[in-house]
Design a protein around this motif. Sequence first.
Motif, PDB file in Angstrom:
ATOM      1  N   ARG A  22      49.156  30.581 -86.722  1.00 16.89           N
ATOM      2  CA  ARG A  22      48.785  31.240 -85.816  1.00 16.89           C
ATOM      3  C   ARG A  22      47.418  31.566 -85.166  1.00 16.89           C
ATOM      4  O   ARG A  22      47.051  32.229 -83.741  1.00 16.89           O
ATOM      5  N   GLU A  23      46.154  32.102 -86.030  1.00 21.50           N
ATOM      6  CA  GLU A  23      45.086  31.966 -85.616  1.00 21.50           C
ATOM      7  C   GLU A  23      44.458  30.968 -85.095  1.00 21.50           C
ATOM      8  O   GLU A  23      43.696  31.117 -83.866  1.00 21.50           O
ATOM      9  N   ALA A  24      44.683  29.462 -85.289  1.00 25.31           N
ATOM     10  CA  ALA A  24      44.510  28.275 -84.685  1.00 25.31           C
ATOM     11  C   ALA A  24      45.113  29.154 -83.081  1.00 25.31           C
ATOM     12  O   ALA A  24      44.612  28.589 -81.637  1.00 25.31           O
ATOM     13  N   ARG A  25      46.228  29.091 -82.533  1.00 28.51           N
ATOM     14  CA  ARG A  25      47.585  29.325 -81.229  1.00 28.51           C
ATOM     15  C   ARG A  25      45.917  30.422 -81.170  1.00 28.51           C
ATOM     16  O   ARG A  25      46.168  31.323 -79.295  1.00 28.51           O
ATOM     17  N   SER A  26      46.047  31.590 -81.570  1.00 30.94           N
ATOM     18  CA  SER A  26      44.972  33.347 -80.915  1.00 30.94           C
ATOM     19  C   SER A  26      43.804  32.983 -80.209  1.00 30.94           C
ATOM     20  O   SER A  26      43.466  32.899 -79.110  1.00 30.94           O
ATOM     21  N   ARG A  27      43.195  32.058 -81.058  1.00 31.72           N
ATOM     22  CA  ARG A  27      41.792  31.304 -80.777  1.00 31.72           C
ATOM     23  C   ARG A  27      42.146  30.927 -79.718  1.00 31.72           C
ATOM     24  O   ARG A  27      40.679  30.651 -78.858  1.00 31.72           O
ATOM     25  N   LEU A  28      42.739  29.592 -78.879  1.00 27.15           N
ATOM     26  CA  LEU A  28      42.718  28.847 -78.417  1.00 27.15           C
ATOM     27  C   LEU A  28      43.623  29.858 -77.424  1.00 27.15           C
ATOM     28  O   LEU A  28      42.447  29.158 -76.112  1.00 27.15           O
ATOM     29  N   THR A  29      44.731  30.616 -77.518  1.00 29.76           N
ATOM     30  CA  THR A  29      44.050  31.232 -76.048  1.00 29.76           C
ATOM     31  C   THR A  29      43.223  32.192 -75.460  1.00 29.76           C
ATOM     32  O   THR A  29      43.431  32.549 -74.191  1.00 29.76           O
ATOM     33  N   ALA A  30      42.371  32.443 -76.245  1.00 24.12           N
ATOM     34  CA  ALA A  30      41.268  33.598 -76.182  1.00 24.12           C
ATOM     35  C   ALA A  30      39.994  33.269 -75.226  1.00 24.12           C
ATOM     36  O   ALA A  30      39.204  33.920 -75.078  1.00 24.12           O
ATOM     37  N   LEU A  31      40.183  31.265 -75.125  1.00 26.07           N
ATOM     38  CA  LEU A  31      38.978  30.704 -74.733  1.00 26.07           C
ATOM     39  C   LEU A  31      39.183  30.450 -73.117  1.00 26.07           C
ATOM     40  O   LEU A  31      40.638  30.795 -72.400  1.00 26.07           O
ATOM     41  N   ALA A  32      38.182  30.090 -72.276  1.00 29.56           N
ATOM     42  CA  ALA A  32      37.963  30.202 -71.032  1.00 29.56           C
ATOM     43  C   ALA A  32      37.510  28.637 -70.639  1.00 29.56           C
ATOM     44  O   ALA A  32      37.121  28.740 -70.289  1.00 29.56           O
ATOM     45  N   SER A  33      39.270  29.112 -71.060  1.00 29.18           N
ATOM     46  CA  SER A  33      39.378  27.026 -70.371  1.00 29.18           C
ATOM     47  C   SER A  33      40.300  26.843 -70.342  1.00 29.18           C
ATOM     48  O   SER A  33      41.732  27.432 -70.685  1.00 29.18           O
ATOM     49  N   PRO A  34      41.079  25.349 -69.797  1.00 33.87           N
ATOM     50  CA  PRO A  34      42.528  25.011 -69.044  1.00 33.87           C
ATOM     51  C   PRO A  34      43.509  24.964 -70.484  1.00 33.87           C
ATOM     52  O   PRO A  34      44.718  25.387 -70.446  1.00 33.87           O
ATOM     53  N   VAL A  35      42.986  24.936 -71.313  1.00 34.67           N
ATOM     54  CA  VAL A  35      43.399  24.355 -72.702  1.00 34.67           C
ATOM     55  C   VAL A  35      44.084  25.974 -72.692  1.00 34.67           C
ATOM     56  O   VAL A  35      46.008  26.127 -73.482  1.00 34.67           O
ATOM     57  N   ALA A  36      43.895  27.131 -72.840  1.00 35.01           N
ATOM     58  CA  ALA A  36      44.394  28.605 -72.764  1.00 35.01           C
ATOM     59  C   ALA A  36      45.691  28.459 -72.923  1.00 35.01           C
ATOM     60  O   ALA A  36      46.365  29.072 -72.958  1.00 35.01           O
ATOM     61  N   SER A  37      45.740  28.314 -71.130  1.00 37.88           N
ATOM     62  CA  SER A  37      46.908  28.359 -70.642  1.00 37.88           C
ATOM     63  C   SER A  37      47.892  27.734 -71.488  1.00 37.88           C
ATOM     64  O   SER A  37      49.423  28.083 -71.411  1.00 37.88           O
ATOM     65  N   ARG A  38      47.593  26.945 -71.821  1.00 37.38           N
ATOM     66  CA  ARG A  38      49.201  26.140 -72.569  1.00 37.38           C
ATOM     67  C   ARG A  38      49.277  26.398 -73.761  1.00 37.38           C
ATOM     68  O   ARG A  38      50.129  25.946 -74.489  1.00 37.38           O
ATOM     69  N   ASP A  59      40.906  15.769 -77.551  1.00 37.49           N
ATOM     70  CA  ASP A  59      40.358  17.151 -77.060  1.00 37.49           C
ATOM     71  C   ASP A  59      39.480  17.946 -78.087  1.00 37.49           C
ATOM     72  O   ASP A  59      39.701  18.718 -78.925  1.00 37.49           O
ATOM     73  N   PRO A  60      37.650  17.691 -78.148  1.00 39.04           N
ATOM     74  CA  PRO A  60      37.191  17.982 -79.737  1.00 39.04           C
ATOM     75  C   PRO A  60      36.961  19.680 -79.368  1.00 39.04           C
ATOM     76  O   PRO A  60      36.958  20.397 -80.235  1.00 39.04           O
ATOM     77  N   LEU A  61      37.267  20.571 -77.788  1.00 35.07           N
ATOM     78  CA  LEU A  61      37.269  21.988 -78.212  1.00 35.07           C
ATOM     79  C   LEU A  61      38.230  22.019 -78.962  1.00 35.07           C
ATOM     80  O   LEU A  61      38.285  23.445 -80.312  1.00 35.07           O
ATOM     81  N   VAL A  62      39.892  21.896 -79.164  1.00 39.91           N
ATOM     82  CA  VAL A  62      41.259  22.302 -79.804  1.00 39.91           C
ATOM     83  C   VAL A  62      40.459  21.853 -81.451  1.00 39.91           C
ATOM     84  O   VAL A  62      40.858  22.232 -82.013  1.00 39.91           O
ATOM     85  N   ARG A  63      39.853  20.314 -81.179  1.00 39.15           N
ATOM     86  CA  ARG A  63      39.564  20.124 -82.952  1.00 39.15           C
ATOM     87  C   ARG A  63      39.212  20.966 -83.529  1.00 39.15           C
ATOM     88  O   ARG A  63      38.743  21.279 -84.333  1.00 39.15           O
ATOM     89  N   ASN A  64      37.821  21.576 -82.556  1.00 38.76           N
ATOM     90  CA  ASN A  64      36.768  22.824 -83.590  1.00 38.76           C
ATOM     91  C   ASN A  64      37.157  23.905 -83.684  1.00 38.76           C
ATOM     92  O   ASN A  64      36.976  24.314 -85.029  1.00 38.76           O
ATOM     93  N   VAL A  65      38.095  24.102 -82.564  1.00 40.24           N
ATOM     94  CA  VAL A  65      38.766  25.263 -82.941  1.00 40.24           C
ATOM     95  C   VAL A  65      39.765  25.701 -84.139  1.00 40.24           C
ATOM     96  O   VAL A  65      40.200  26.064 -85.417  1.00 40.24           O
ATOM     97  N   VAL A  66      40.591  23.579 -84.154  1.00 38.44           N
ATOM     98  CA  VAL A  66      41.583  23.731 -85.720  1.00 38.44           C
ATOM     99  C   VAL A  66      40.761  23.701 -86.811  1.00 38.44           C
ATOM    100  O   VAL A  66      41.096  24.854 -88.156  1.00 38.44           O
TER     101      VAL A  66
END
Length: 137
Positions: A22-38, A59-66
């Motif tokens: 849930r935290e990973a999802r939350s952090r990813l939705t808060a990004l100013a990146s196309p990944v946020a919409s997914r 996606d290195p951005l997702v990997r870094n968030v995880v």
Amino acid sequence: MARSGPPAYAWDWFARQRLLWREARSRLTALASPVASRYHAVDTRAEVLALLRTDYERDPLVRNVVHGVVTDVVFLGRTSGRFADLGVPNAPRGMRWWWSVLTGETPEPRPASEVPARQRTEPAQLTLDEVNQGWGG
């Protein structure tokens, strides 16, 4: 060089930790990146994990968030020491895998000889064998 992602047991452990996915999802939705919409489009554990597993590899951005979530939530940001210093005597294999990825250290499970024996306290709960032998009846 091909990346080697988390094995199934590491993802399984991650998936059982509700705070993590849930935290990973939350952090990813808060990004100013196309990944946020997914990640805005998914909500259940199965949906989020399916997306994380796919995106982690490419996606290195997702990997870094995880990695950041595991570092912050599981290890409380304490990844500069040794695993043994965390005080987690019987850590699950999945947790040990994430530690290895984050720190480079491969923690060994505690030898069975060091695991304290389970002590019986009174009143003791009967075992199934004891019940079958007529005890407690």
